[in-house]
Write an enzyme that holds these catalytic residues in place. Sequence first.
Site, PDB file in Angstrom:
ATOM      1  N   CYS A   1     -20.808   3.148  -1.083  1.00  0.00           N
ATOM      2  CA  CYS A   1     -19.756   2.088  -0.376  1.00  0.00           C
ATOM      3  C   CYS A   1     -18.856   2.953   0.458  1.00  0.00           C
ATOM      4  O   CYS A   1     -18.397   3.984  -0.072  1.00  0.00           O
ATOM      5  CB  CYS A   1     -19.428   1.126  -1.552  1.00  0.00           C
ATOM      6  SG  CYS A   1     -18.037   0.031  -1.043  1.00  0.00           S
TER       7      CYS A   1
ATOM      8  N   CYS B   1     -18.634  -5.959   0.512  1.00  0.00           N
ATOM      9  CA  CYS B   1     -17.672  -6.137  -0.768  1.00  0.00           C
ATOM     10  C   CYS B   1     -16.263  -6.626  -0.065  1.00  0.00           C
ATOM     11  O   CYS B   1     -15.714  -6.006   0.645  1.00  0.00           O
ATOM     12  CB  CYS B   1     -17.525  -4.717  -1.220  1.00  0.00           C
ATOM     13  SG  CYS B   1     -16.294  -4.623  -2.577  1.00  0.00           S
TER      14      CYS B   1
ATOM     15  N   CYS C   1       0.853  -1.289   0.023  1.00  0.00           N
ATOM     16  CA  CYS C   1       0.031   0.227   0.014  1.00  0.00           C
ATOM     17  C   CYS C   1       0.802   1.158   0.046  1.00  0.00           C
ATOM     18  O   CYS C   1       1.936   1.550   0.737  1.00  0.00           O
ATOM     19  CB  CYS C   1      -1.012   0.145   1.262  1.00  0.00           C
ATOM     20  SG  CYS C   1      -2.150   1.454   1.200  1.00  0.00           S
TER      21      CYS C   1
HETATM   22  N1  SAM Z   1      -7.603   1.352   4.824  1.00  0.00           N
HETATM   23  C1  SAM Z   1      -8.690   0.302   4.385  1.00  0.00           C
HETATM   24  C2  SAM Z   1      -8.574  -1.107   4.308  1.00  0.00           C
HETATM   25  O1  SAM Z   1      -7.322  -1.455   4.306  1.00  0.00           O
HETATM   26  O2  SAM Z   1      -9.373  -1.721   4.335  1.00  0.00           O
HETATM   27  C3  SAM Z   1      -9.262   1.204   3.167  1.00  0.00           C
HETATM   28  C4  SAM Z   1      -8.442   1.425   1.996  1.00  0.00           C
HETATM   29  S1  SAM Z   1      -7.266   0.046   1.431  1.00  0.00           S
HETATM   30  C5  SAM Z   1      -6.194   1.081   0.453  1.00  0.00           C
HETATM   31  C6  SAM Z   1      -8.278  -0.987   0.347  1.00  0.00           C
HETATM   32  C7  SAM Z   1      -7.669  -1.977  -0.637  1.00  0.00           C
HETATM   33  O3  SAM Z   1      -7.191  -1.435  -1.543  1.00  0.00           O
HETATM   34  C8  SAM Z   1      -6.910  -2.974  -0.023  1.00  0.00           C
HETATM   35  O4  SAM Z   1      -7.649  -3.877   0.889  1.00  0.00           O
HETATM   36  C9  SAM Z   1      -6.107  -3.508  -0.802  1.00  0.00           C
HETATM   37  O5  SAM Z   1      -7.063  -4.720  -1.550  1.00  0.00           O
HETATM   38  C10 SAM Z   1      -6.360  -2.514  -1.989  1.00  0.00           C
HETATM   39  N2  SAM Z   1      -5.010  -1.983  -2.526  1.00  0.00           N
HETATM   40  C11 SAM Z   1      -4.322  -1.174  -1.822  1.00  0.00           C
HETATM   41  N3  SAM Z   1      -3.143  -0.990  -2.410  1.00  0.00           N
HETATM   42  C12 SAM Z   1      -3.176  -1.752  -3.505  1.00  0.00           C
HETATM   43  C13 SAM Z   1      -2.239  -1.891  -4.763  1.00  0.00           C
HETATM   44  N4  SAM Z   1      -1.070  -1.416  -4.661  1.00  0.00           N
HETATM   45  N5  SAM Z   1      -2.481  -2.927  -5.706  1.00  0.00           N
HETATM   46  C14 SAM Z   1      -3.711  -3.701  -5.611  1.00  0.00           C
HETATM   47  N6  SAM Z   1      -4.614  -3.278  -4.706  1.00  0.00           N
HETATM   48  C15 SAM Z   1      -4.467  -2.457  -3.650  1.00  0.00           C
HETATM   49 FE1  SF4 Z   2      -3.264   0.751   3.101  1.00  0.00          FE
HETATM   50 FE2  SF4 Z   2      -5.567  -0.119   4.238  1.00  0.00          FE
HETATM   51 FE3  SF4 Z   2      -3.294  -1.171   5.012  1.00  0.00          FE
HETATM   52 FE4  SF4 Z   2      -3.757   1.381   5.708  1.00  0.00          FE
HETATM   53  S1  SF4 Z   2      -4.969  -0.464   6.220  1.00  0.00           S
HETATM   54  S2  SF4 Z   2      -2.018   0.642   4.773  1.00  0.00           S
HETATM   55  S3  SF4 Z   2      -4.643   2.274   3.870  1.00  0.00           S
HETATM   56  S4  SF4 Z   2      -4.474  -1.194   2.885  1.00  0.00           S
END
Ligand code: SAM
Ligand code: SF4
Length: 330
Positions: free
Chosen positions: A145, A205, A77
């Site tokens: 969502c 989801c 991330c």
């Molecule tokens: N912080 C919250 C969480 O972790 O549920 C919400 C935001 S998080 C960025 C949402 C989703 O984005 C993650 O669970 C992951 O599946 C997806 N995601 C994040 N970075 C990604 C990446 N570089 N490539 C593909 N999917 C990604």
């Molecule tokens: Fe990224 Fe969500 Fe993990 Fe935070 S909890 S680092 S926003 S995927």
Amino acid sequence: MNAILQPDLLSSTSLSTGAPAGQWRVAEVEALYELPLMDLIYRAQQVHRAHFNANEIQRSTLISVKTGGCSEDCGYCSQSARNKTELEREKLMPVADVVAAAQAAKDKGASRFCMGAAWRGPKDKDLEPVLEMIREVKALGLQTCVTLGMLKDGQAEKLADAGLDYYNHNLDTAAEFYPKVISTHTQQDRFDTIGEVRKAGMKVCSGGIIGMGESRRNRAALIVQLANMTPAPESVPINNLVAIPGTPMATSGGVDNFEFVRTIAAARITMPTSFVRLSAGRDAMSDEMQTLCFLAGANSMFYGDRLLTTGNPDVDRDEALFAKLGLRPI
Ligand code: SAM
Ligand code: SF4
Ligand code: DTB
């Protein structure tokens, strides 16, 4: 053909309905992966067409309402404070800006608006403005969502009361591989939040990321974990890892395109009535690769020029692809 793959010998699975919830085993899903691609796609199409119009694709637009500075250490991330990425942090967006973006998404033809925040989970004081976003976006006639991280007692009920339709919370990767990707929370924490969402009566989801160096068995195990939830998530995003410089997963090597297509097909066959979303990674895919994913049973996508912090095909490219393929948005 391998005897285990004969439809009538696939225990408790029928081509038209798929397995009852809670019935899939990892070996069965691995066996799906091992089918010749033409047979796998044929099976996925049969299941897909028993439950959906195969020419219709649901479109959701994403927005990051709070960006970066997250306490968690998710290895893929851009938004983790522990990853040395170029990303600039942004505070929670004003409600009016979010509503304007939602209206623009609706005008371009999205049916759902997904608001994401880079939190481990929302503080109660952060939840109030998000509840207002949900109420106002819903009032525009869009499905809503949010993805806010882990929910504490009572927060899911507040979201449901505000009119939230879906909560996104991905399992991300199989239990066995999870500690190789994330150490600041467990996969069980993710299940607990999904349980809260269900208890509050909202739709779930939940999906995962492919291409982080996991094995095929790990991929099959993730699909089984999703499919065996009772009920399965209504929406299943399958993300192809976007390799972000500065994240530990940036060098994991990704996954072969056909293996990704097989994963979509496995999700379709095991979760017959769920929307399977071709999610992150679409920007790097050719039109032909995306078409293979639709043939394998994907019937949802993120629509709009950005995901959360990375790019997505622009709307003109998607509209041209829909026209070429005769796809209709829903
Ligand atoms: N912080 C919250 C969480 O972790 O549920 C919400 C935001 S998080 C960025 C949402 C989703 O984005 C993650 O669970 C992951 O599946 C997806 N995601 C994040 N970075 C990604 C990446 N570089 N490539 C593909 N999917 C990604
Ligand atoms: Fe990224 Fe969500 Fe993990 Fe935070 S909890 S680092 S926003 S995927
Ligand atoms: C999901 O499964 N994928 C979306 C959404 N749910 C929140 C996020 C994809 C993020 C891709 C990387 C980025 O843009 O930061």
